[in-house]
Every structure is written in C-alpha cells, then in structure tokens.
Design a protein around this motif. Structure first.
Motif, PDB file in Angstrom:
ATOM      1  N   TYR A  80       0.828  -1.206   0.000  1.00 22.83           N
ATOM      2  CA  TYR A  80       0.000   0.000   0.000  1.00 22.83           C
ATOM      3  C   TYR A  80       0.866   1.262   0.000  1.00 22.83           C
ATOM      4  O   TYR A  80       0.464   2.293  -0.546  1.00 22.83           O
ATOM      5  CB  TYR A  80      -0.924   0.009   1.220  1.00 22.83           C
ATOM      6  CG  TYR A  80      -1.938  -1.096   1.217  1.00 22.83           C
ATOM      7  CD1 TYR A  80      -2.602  -1.465   0.063  1.00 22.83           C
ATOM      8  CD2 TYR A  80      -2.239  -1.791   2.389  1.00 22.83           C
ATOM      9  CE1 TYR A  80      -3.535  -2.488   0.058  1.00 22.83           C
ATOM     10  CE2 TYR A  80      -3.179  -2.816   2.398  1.00 22.83           C
ATOM     11  CZ  TYR A  80      -3.818  -3.166   1.227  1.00 22.83           C
ATOM     12  OH  TYR A  80      -4.737  -4.178   1.223  1.00 22.83           O
ATOM     13  N   GLN A 128       0.440   3.240  -3.673  1.00 21.30           N
ATOM     14  CA  GLN A 128      -0.747   4.073  -3.486  1.00 21.30           C
ATOM     15  C   GLN A 128      -0.897   5.133  -4.564  1.00 21.30           C
ATOM     16  O   GLN A 128      -2.008   5.603  -4.825  1.00 21.30           O
ATOM     17  CB  GLN A 128      -0.745   4.727  -2.105  1.00 21.30           C
ATOM     18  CG  GLN A 128       0.375   5.697  -1.843  1.00 21.30           C
ATOM     19  CD  GLN A 128       0.329   6.250  -0.432  1.00 21.30           C
ATOM     20  OE1 GLN A 128      -0.017   7.394  -0.212  1.00 21.30           O
ATOM     21  NE2 GLN A 128       0.676   5.405   0.539  1.00 21.30           N
ATOM     22  N   TRP A 145      -0.840   4.653  -7.577  1.00 22.32           N
ATOM     23  CA  TRP A 145      -1.614   4.057  -8.666  1.00 22.32           C
ATOM     24  C   TRP A 145      -2.856   3.316  -8.167  1.00 22.32           C
ATOM     25  O   TRP A 145      -3.825   3.198  -8.900  1.00 22.32           O
ATOM     26  CB  TRP A 145      -0.718   3.097  -9.452  1.00 22.32           C
ATOM     27  CG  TRP A 145       0.532   3.767  -9.915  1.00 22.32           C
ATOM     28  CD1 TRP A 145       0.663   4.622 -10.977  1.00 22.32           C
ATOM     29  CD2 TRP A 145       1.820   3.694  -9.309  1.00 22.32           C
ATOM     30  NE1 TRP A 145       1.948   5.066 -11.069  1.00 22.32           N
ATOM     31  CE2 TRP A 145       2.700   4.512 -10.071  1.00 22.32           C
ATOM     32  CE3 TRP A 145       2.334   3.000  -8.204  1.00 22.32           C
ATOM     33  CZ2 TRP A 145       4.045   4.668  -9.754  1.00 22.32           C
ATOM     34  CZ3 TRP A 145       3.674   3.154  -7.884  1.00 22.32           C
ATOM     35  CH2 TRP A 145       4.513   3.979  -8.650  1.00 22.32           C
ATOM     36  N   ARG A 146      -2.830   2.820  -6.949  1.00 22.22           N
ATOM     37  CA  ARG A 146      -3.951   2.044  -6.428  1.00 22.22           C
ATOM     38  C   ARG A 146      -4.661   2.703  -5.253  1.00 22.22           C
ATOM     39  O   ARG A 146      -5.731   2.263  -4.839  1.00 22.22           O
ATOM     40  CB  ARG A 146      -3.445   0.664  -5.973  1.00 22.22           C
ATOM     41  CG  ARG A 146      -2.903  -0.203  -7.099  1.00 22.22           C
ATOM     42  CD  ARG A 146      -3.992  -0.533  -8.098  1.00 22.22           C
ATOM     43  NE  ARG A 146      -3.549  -1.445  -9.128  1.00 22.22           N
ATOM     44  CZ  ARG A 146      -3.595  -2.776  -9.032  1.00 22.22           C
ATOM     45  NH1 ARG A 146      -4.066  -3.321  -7.915  1.00 22.22           N
ATOM     46  NH2 ARG A 146      -3.172  -3.538 -10.013  1.00 22.22           N
TER      47      ARG A 146
END
Length: 489
Positions: A311, A315, A317-318
């Motif tokens: 994460y 983060q 990108w996601r």
C-alpha cells in the motif's frame, strides 16, 4: 543468546575484526561523499572479481554448449552478483547518512517534526511464555515521546494474566479482545487508538534494541520521502539448535543483502513485522483495506507485512480506488491523506531479535505462511512494481521468477534426473546450490570477521533447494487455510 526477564536484549555486535578493517572504514567515512561512493563501488567490484570472471567464462561458453542447467546457473550467479554489488556499493543506512538517491520532487513530501510522536503497536495471541520479554523491551526503548498499545487477540493460554500484571507496572495501554480477529484485525484496533506521527509495529516473539525506535525515527525524519523503513532482524534463540542457527545466518543475509539491494532503489518490497516503522500519512487510509483484504473470493489473513508495504509502494496508482472502496471507514473519512510516490527503506542499525522455529514442523508451517503471503502479494504489488523503475522492477520480478521456477527445477534435477540415470546432473545442480550458499557465507564473514557461523549458510541453501522449494505448490493448494500462530516451538 538468552533474554532475561528484566527485558534485556542481546548485546549489539561490536564492530569487531581486524584493525585494518576498522581503519579502512574510518578512512572511507572521512572522504568526500561522492569520492567515498566511487571508492566503495570500486572495492565492491574488486571483491566480486572472481565471480565476475567465472560468470564471463560461462557466458562465453554458453552458445557452444547450451543447456537449461547452465543457463539457470548463470542466471542465479548473475543475480547473486548484482544483489551483492548493490548491497555493498549502493546501500546507505538512512539513519546514519543521507541517501545518495533522492526524488526530484522531495519537496512534495511533508516533513516530520524533529522529534515526532511514535505509537509502538503490538498484537499478541497465545504467547504466554515470551510476551513479557517483548513488552518489557518495548517499554525500555530510549525514545521520549512514545505511546505503547498492546492488543490481546482473545488469548486463552494465560497471556491475558501476564499482560494485566505488566500493565500495572509498565506504561502501556492494554486492549483485550473477546473475539479472535486475527493479527491484522487486532493491529487495526491498535491503530484506532494510535495518535503518533509514526506507527511502529513489532511481533510478539521479538525483543527490540533500546535504540531501535530512535534509529527508525531518525531515518524517517532525515528523509521525508520515506513512507516506511524496515529494521534489521536476527534470531533470538540461536541456542535452540542447528535449525535456529541456520535461520539466524539466513536472516542476516536476507536483511543485509536482499533488503539493502532493494533499499538502494527505495523500493523494499516487505517491511518485515519484527520492526516495521510507517509514517502515519503513508498507511492510515489503507488500514481498512488491509484488515478486510480478500483473495480468490475469501478473506485473506496472511500477507500482513508484504501487503501493508504494498500500500505504501503502490498508493500513487492504487490508493484512490482503495480509499473509495472503504470511504465509510473512519480511517478514510476523518482524514484523507494525498497519494504520494513514497519510497520504502531499510536501516541496518535498527536491531531486533525474533524467536525462530526450532523444530522442523513449526519451521515448515511458518514457511508455508510466507509462501501464501508471496502468492497473494504477487497479484497486488506485482501489478504496479514495474512503474517504480527498472532497478526495483528487476529485483522484484527476478525474485518472483526465481521462486516460481524453483519447484520445476527441483523436480527436474532431484527427481527426473535420477530416474533417467542422469545423476551427474543432480550433482552439478547441488554443487551450484552449495556454491551460492558459500558466496552468501563469504558475505557474512566479511561483515562479521572471526565469526565461524558463516559455515551454516550453505546448509540453508541446501534446505531451500531440497525442502522449501516444494512448499510453493502446497501453499497454492491450501491457500484458503487461514491460521494465525506465532509459536516457534
């Protein structure tokens, strides 16, 4: 090594060794940083010269005598040389000196206070025999602004009574759960009470050095781009037998070499649970996604360390999609932190010791859990690691391919070859495995001159080849068996 009930930790290894080694380090530290880096790079190449010559000789002969074993051996040798070169020539301890590679947009990362508040968090289940050592070491760290939260995850072996007694004499908050939530769920309960700028985790079978928290914090304060750092872990119970001593040397290499190589690109793929420090902004919004992680349509209770690190790494990108999925959670609703391209580092000077499995059955159970974590994380971190640059991507995907290919190669060389009367192929394969272990052993001896324990490293290579490689298919077949147990018995 033993840990006394007073909460003492094993003495930190002194920089023992030949005096010329110490003089060399002193002279290197006195050089201009740029000159020092070039000299260290040159010395690293000189030390690796025998392996480089062996690699070049084999590469020249490969087109004339191509076979799978030779190609595999070349690949493994080249990967080992690259890891060692990165670890010894490019790695800088972020708690000791400024990192040589800094992001261009360093100003985009919010700076921590000079002495940030730290929340030191622990989840425990059924660790009555060792929990006192762990909690006492947490309370003994030399950091002034410290909040300690211990969550008992519905233990039923006497652990709650030990914690209640300790809570009466040590400054920590005890949370007792009546329902078993699993490690991730218990740690998220601790995070709900945490008010620190830095969230620092350890495991219930660990003992931390008194300066470990301060060292991790120094690394984060000096480098605002670091969203997380991993400490350096060794085995606590090396007196428990040969298996424990073998793991101790293996741990040293996994941190000193593998994590150091990843840290040279700011992309350590797993901030390990024994000592894991995260900036609050880097993980707080993703804690509900972590606690409620699902894989193949079912809750996934493993991948605690790798997934949380993922994460931080991904983060940019996601992160937005994960936060939208858990928008009703107070971890997201109360404060929405920006998604940044954090870097993840490793500080060798932050020390922690963990109890490793001393019996084969417990060791195999631990390794199966780790294989399951690897499988699950491959589908998450593997989807974006290529975005973090060629160096980080090569290390991550190269390791993944090596783990995936290992069972196939073991079957070919340890099963197929003997059945087809190709015993020489088996011997060559095992010889290569031992050679690799010896190379890692020499690296250990370089860092710990005079310590004869380096001889255990080839045994770990043989164990990985002959036993652990078989566990990946088994872990895949039993992926949905979720049991949290930290017992090292």
């Amino acid at each position: 090594m033993t840990v006394l009930r007073t909460g003492r930790v094993p003495a930190r290894p002194a920089p023992a060794g030949p005096r010329h080694r110490l003089r060399l380090r002193t002279r290197l530290d006195a050089l201009d940083p740029g000159v020092r880096r070039d000299v260290v790079r040159l010395l690293s190449l000189l030390a690796l010269l025998p392996l480089l010559l062996l690699l070049a000789r084999a590469a020249v002969r490969l087109p004339h005598s191509f076979d799978l074993l030779t190609l595999y051996g070349l690949t493994v040798l080249a990967g080992t040389v690259c890891l060692l070169h990165l670890a010894y020539s490019r790695y800088d301890d972020p708690a000791v000196r400024p990192l040589r590679s800094r992001p261009r947009d360093a100003d985009a990362f919010p700076a921590l206070p000079a002495r940030p508040r730290v929340s030191f968090l622990l989840a425990v289940r059924n660790e009555r025999a060792h929990i006192e050592d762990c909690v006492r070491s947490m309370a003994a760290v030399d950091y002034p602004d410290l909040q300690i939260v211990v969550v008992d995850d519905a233990s039923d072996d006497g652990t709650p009574e030990v914690l209640e007694r300790l809570a009466g004499e040590l400054p920590f908050t005890l949370v007792r759960l009546t329902e078993n939530l699993g490690k991730k769920g218990a740690l998220v309960r601790a995070c709900a009470l945490a008010d620190g700028d830095v969230l620092l985790f350890t495991d219930s079978d660990c003992v931390v050095a008194p300066d470990a928290v301060r060292t991790c914090v120094d690394a984060l304060v000096r480098h605002p781009e670091l969203g997380a750092v991993s400490g350096h872990c060794r085995a606590l119970n090396t007196d428990a037998g040969l298996l424990a001593r073998v793991q101790d040397i293996w741990y040293e290499g996994q941190f000193r070499v593998s994590k150091a190589a990843e840290a040279s690109f700011g992309s350590v793929s797993c901030v390990s649970g024994p000592l894991a420090a995260f900036r609050r902004e880097a993980i707080y919004n993703y804690l509900p996604a972590w606690a409620e992680d699902r894989f193949l349509g079912a809750p996934f209770r493993f991948a605690t360390d790798r997934q949380l690190t993922g994460y931080v790494l991904g983060q940019a990108w996601r992160g937005r999609a994960l936060k939208e999925r858990h928008a009703d959670s107070p971890f997201v609703r109360d404060h929405d932190y920006p998604e940044l391209r954090w870097r993840v580092g490793y500080t060798r000077s932050a020390r922690v010791w963990t109890r490793v499995p001393s019996r084969p059955a417990a060791f195999l159970r631990q390794q199966i859990r780790w294989k399951k974590s690897f499988i699950r994380n491959l589908f998450f971190t593997g989807a974006f690691m290529w975005r973090r640059g060629p160096g980080a991507a090569a290390l991550y995907y190269g390791h993944a391919l090596w783990v995936i290919a290992a069972p196939v190669l073991v079957v070919r060389h340890l099963v197929w070859a003997p059945l087809h009367l190709a015993g020489l192929l088996t011997l060559l394969y095992l010889g290569g495995v031992v050679l690799k272990g010896c190379v890692w052993g020499v690296a250990y001896r370089f860092d710990h001159p005079g310590d004869p324990a380096w001889r255990f490293r080839p045994l770990m290579s043989l164990l990985s080849c002959c036993v652990l490689a078989w566990l990946l298919p088994y872990a895949l077949l039993t992926l949905r068996r979720n049991v949290w147990s930290r017992s090292a018995a």
